[in-house]
Design a protein around this motif. Structure first.
Motif, PDB file in Angstrom:
ATOM      1  N   ASN A 180     -32.740  42.137   3.757  1.00  0.00           N
ATOM      2  CA  ASN A 180     -32.945  42.693   2.402  1.00  0.00           C
ATOM      3  C   ASN A 180     -31.674  42.604   1.564  1.00  0.00           C
ATOM      4  N   SER A 181     -31.055  41.461   1.552  1.00  0.00           N
ATOM      5  CA  SER A 181     -29.840  41.179   0.769  1.00  0.00           C
ATOM      6  C   SER A 181     -28.609  41.936   1.243  1.00  0.00           C
ATOM      7  N   ARG A 182     -28.732  42.659   2.325  1.00  0.00           N
ATOM      8  CA  ARG A 182     -27.542  43.323   2.880  1.00  0.00           C
ATOM      9  C   ARG A 182     -27.204  42.680   4.232  1.00  0.00           C
ATOM     10  N   ILE A 183     -26.036  43.009   4.744  1.00  0.00           N
ATOM     11  CA  ILE A 183     -25.609  42.449   6.023  1.00  0.00           C
ATOM     12  C   ILE A 183     -25.618  43.573   7.046  1.00  0.00           C
ATOM     13  N   VAL A 184     -26.397  43.372   8.079  1.00  0.00           N
ATOM     14  CA  VAL A 184     -26.486  44.390   9.126  1.00  0.00           C
ATOM     15  C   VAL A 184     -25.664  43.899  10.313  1.00  0.00           C
ATOM     16  N   ILE A 185     -24.712  44.719  10.741  1.00  0.00           N
ATOM     17  CA  ILE A 185     -23.920  44.312  11.894  1.00  0.00           C
ATOM     18  C   ILE A 185     -24.193  45.268  13.056  1.00  0.00           C
ATOM     19  N   LYS A 186     -24.078  44.689  14.254  1.00  0.00           N
ATOM     20  CA  LYS A 186     -24.257  45.499  15.460  1.00  0.00           C
ATOM     21  C   LYS A 186     -22.889  45.611  16.122  1.00  0.00           C
ATOM     22  N   ALA A 187     -22.394  46.828  16.251  1.00  0.00           N
ATOM     23  CA  ALA A 187     -21.092  47.058  16.882  1.00  0.00           C
ATOM     24  C   ALA A 187     -21.253  48.181  17.892  1.00  0.00           C
ATOM     25  N   ASN A 188     -20.775  47.963  19.102  1.00  0.00           N
ATOM     26  CA  ASN A 188     -21.083  48.889  20.190  1.00  0.00           C
ATOM     27  C   ASN A 188     -22.597  49.105  20.207  1.00  0.00           C
ATOM     28  N   ASP A 189     -23.082  50.324  20.214  1.00  0.00           N
ATOM     29  CA  ASP A 189     -24.536  50.526  20.272  1.00  0.00           C
ATOM     30  C   ASP A 189     -25.139  50.848  18.917  1.00  0.00           C
ATOM     31  N   GLU A 190     -24.372  50.645  17.856  1.00  0.00           N
ATOM     32  CA  GLU A 190     -24.851  51.074  16.549  1.00  0.00           C
ATOM     33  C   GLU A 190     -25.078  49.893  15.624  1.00  0.00           C
ATOM     34  N   THR A 191     -25.934  50.078  14.633  1.00  0.00           N
ATOM     35  CA  THR A 191     -26.047  49.081  13.564  1.00  0.00           C
ATOM     36  C   THR A 191     -25.673  49.753  12.245  1.00  0.00           C
ATOM     37  N   HIS A 192     -25.043  48.959  11.376  1.00  0.00           N
ATOM     38  CA  HIS A 192     -24.629  49.468  10.061  1.00  0.00           C
ATOM     39  C   HIS A 192     -24.889  48.391   9.031  1.00  0.00           C
TER      40      HIS A 192
END
Ligand SMILES: Cc1cc2nc3c(=O)[nH]c(=O)nc-3n(C[C@H](O)[C@H](O)[C@H](O)COP(=O)(O)OP(=O)(O)OC[C@H]3O[C@@H](n4cnc5c(N)ncnc54)[C@H](O)[C@@H]3O)c2cc1C
Length: 378
Positions: A180-192
């Motif tokens: 949705n036009s944003r960048i989702v990153i996965k770091a450790n066990d979380e997504t942001h």
């Protein structure tokens, strides 16, 4: 008031730290992710010193970037209240037709840089520590010098934090995707989710930039220290950083002593390509130790003493030895600097500024066209 752009930066080496600082200084909401501890020794940016040269033998188009970088190093010193760029001058030697000396000559002519030239016999008097071949020429770039590497990264991080950046160590980013036009990153066990992502992964580019169509190869390097406790080779005694290209093409560099460890010496042209950045073969260290000793014996006999300390580091080689700085081909919210190819530290502030401008304004004033990814995708 417009909402702050939320930016993630991956990598707390020279480039990611400089980018986090530039972004946060411009008012962005920044989170910096580093997979290891800050100031770890498993990348390319650790250690006390890096050469800064402007008569750039590697490619003359780097010269305007270097001029901007010098200004920004001075600004970082001002903002942090520390000396980070020591303008000692740098002595460079080789045959006139060597890549080092021919490239310096071209850059000096194209950009009107003043570098006095000495014959070998003149230089033997002027630089008595060194022993030059009769057919070498020697040039001194007075405005060149060295950047205090570890301290510079600490300054970027401290100032980024001061401007509100969140600094996360031991946070490996495992993946990123557009949603949705944003960048989702996965770091450790979380997504942001972020509005922008800047990737500055050094030799670890294969994880996060594997689809860009230009491979970055980790190359293991060794460096050594010699002549501790000898005041003649200290910066305070006027001993200059040096770069010498031998007739066989091997190119060695060294730094004056800045502390009790003594003079740092390494070979720029050598090293060993490795499958993963963790590979650190002992046989390379043994070979490099022998070759550095032989170099000192021949070209700097006064420095030839036991090599008292050693370290290893990584070059992050692009296919052509030049940086790759661009927005991601499939995702304009993502920009990156990769393949700094063993000569990127001196550019950290100008690359950080350009990556911040690309993220926040979509354009940069810096002339990076010759470093775009498209050169590998035609
Ligand atoms: C021995 C040696 C001598 C050098 N001499 C000079 C010199 O004299 N002058 C000069 O200008 N340059 C020099 N260089 C080159 C210069 O140091 C490098 O080009 C520069 O430091 C590269 O910085 P970087 O930030 O791109 O990479 P790095 O310093 O490697 O930083 C990348 C960071 O990203 C992190 N990272 C990667 N992937 C992830 C992930 N998925 N999640 C979270 N974090 C991640 C890594 O852990 C690392 O900390 C030298 C290099 C070496 C090794």
């Amino acid at each position: 008031m417009a909402a702050k752009l939320k930016c993630a930066v991956i990598g707390a080496g020279a480039i990611g730290s400089a980018t986090a600082y530039a972004l946060s200084r411009q008012g962005a909401d920044v989170c910096l992710y580093e997979q290891f501890d800050f100031f770890h020794h498993r990348g390319s940016s650790h250690g006390p010193t890096r050469l800064f040269r402007t008569a750039y033998f590697e490619h003359t188009d780097y010269v305007p970037l270097l001029k901007r970088s010098a200004t920004l190093w001075r600004d970082l010193e001002f903002q942090s209240g520390q000396t980070l760029y020591c303008q000692t001058g740098v002595m460079m030697a080789g045959r006139p037709d060597s890549p080092l000396m021919a490239g310096i000559d071209l850059a000096a002519r194209q950009h009107s840089l003043d570098l006095p030239t000495f014959t070998a016999s003149e230089a033997r008097t002027r630089f008595p520590v060194f022993s030059f071949d009769d057919d070498m020429i020697i040039r001194v770039e007075k405005d060149a010098g060295f950047v205090c590497a570890d301290r510079a990264i600490a300054a970027f991080l401290t100032l980024a934090k001061h401007h509100g950046a969140q600094l996360l160590e031991r946070h490996p980013v495992l993946s990123w995707r557009e949603e949705n036009s944003r960048i989702v990153i996965k770091a450790n066990d979380e997504t942001h989710a972020y509005d922008r992502l800047i990737i500055a992964p050094g030799a670890y580019a294969f994880n996060l930039l594997k689809d860009i169509g230009a491979a970055v190869t980790p190359v293991r390097k060794s460096l050594f220290w010699t002549a501790p406790d000898d005041n003649r080779f200290h910066t305070d005694s006027g001993f200059l950083p040096f770069a010498i290209q031998q007739p066989d093409g091997r190119f060695y560099y060294g730094f004056p002593a800045i502390d009790e460890d003594g003079v740092k010496v390494g070979e720029h042209t050598g090293g060993m390509p490795v499958n993963t950045p963790a590979d650190d073969p002992e046989e390379l260290r043994v070979k490099d130790r022998k070759e550095v000793s032989e170099f000192l014996e021949q070209y700097a006999p006064a420095l030839k003493s036991d090599l008292t300390n050693e370290q290893s580091c990584l070059y992050e080689m692009s296919p052509d030895g030049h940086f790759i700085i661009d927005t991601h081909p499939e995702c304009p919210q993502v920009s990156f600097a990769a393949g700094l190819s063993g000569h990127g530290f001196k550019f950290a502030p100008v690359i950080g500024e350009a990556l911040a401008d690309l993220a926040l304004q979509g354009v940069t004033q810096a002339e990076f066209d010759f470093l775009k990814l498209s050169r590998f995708r035609q």
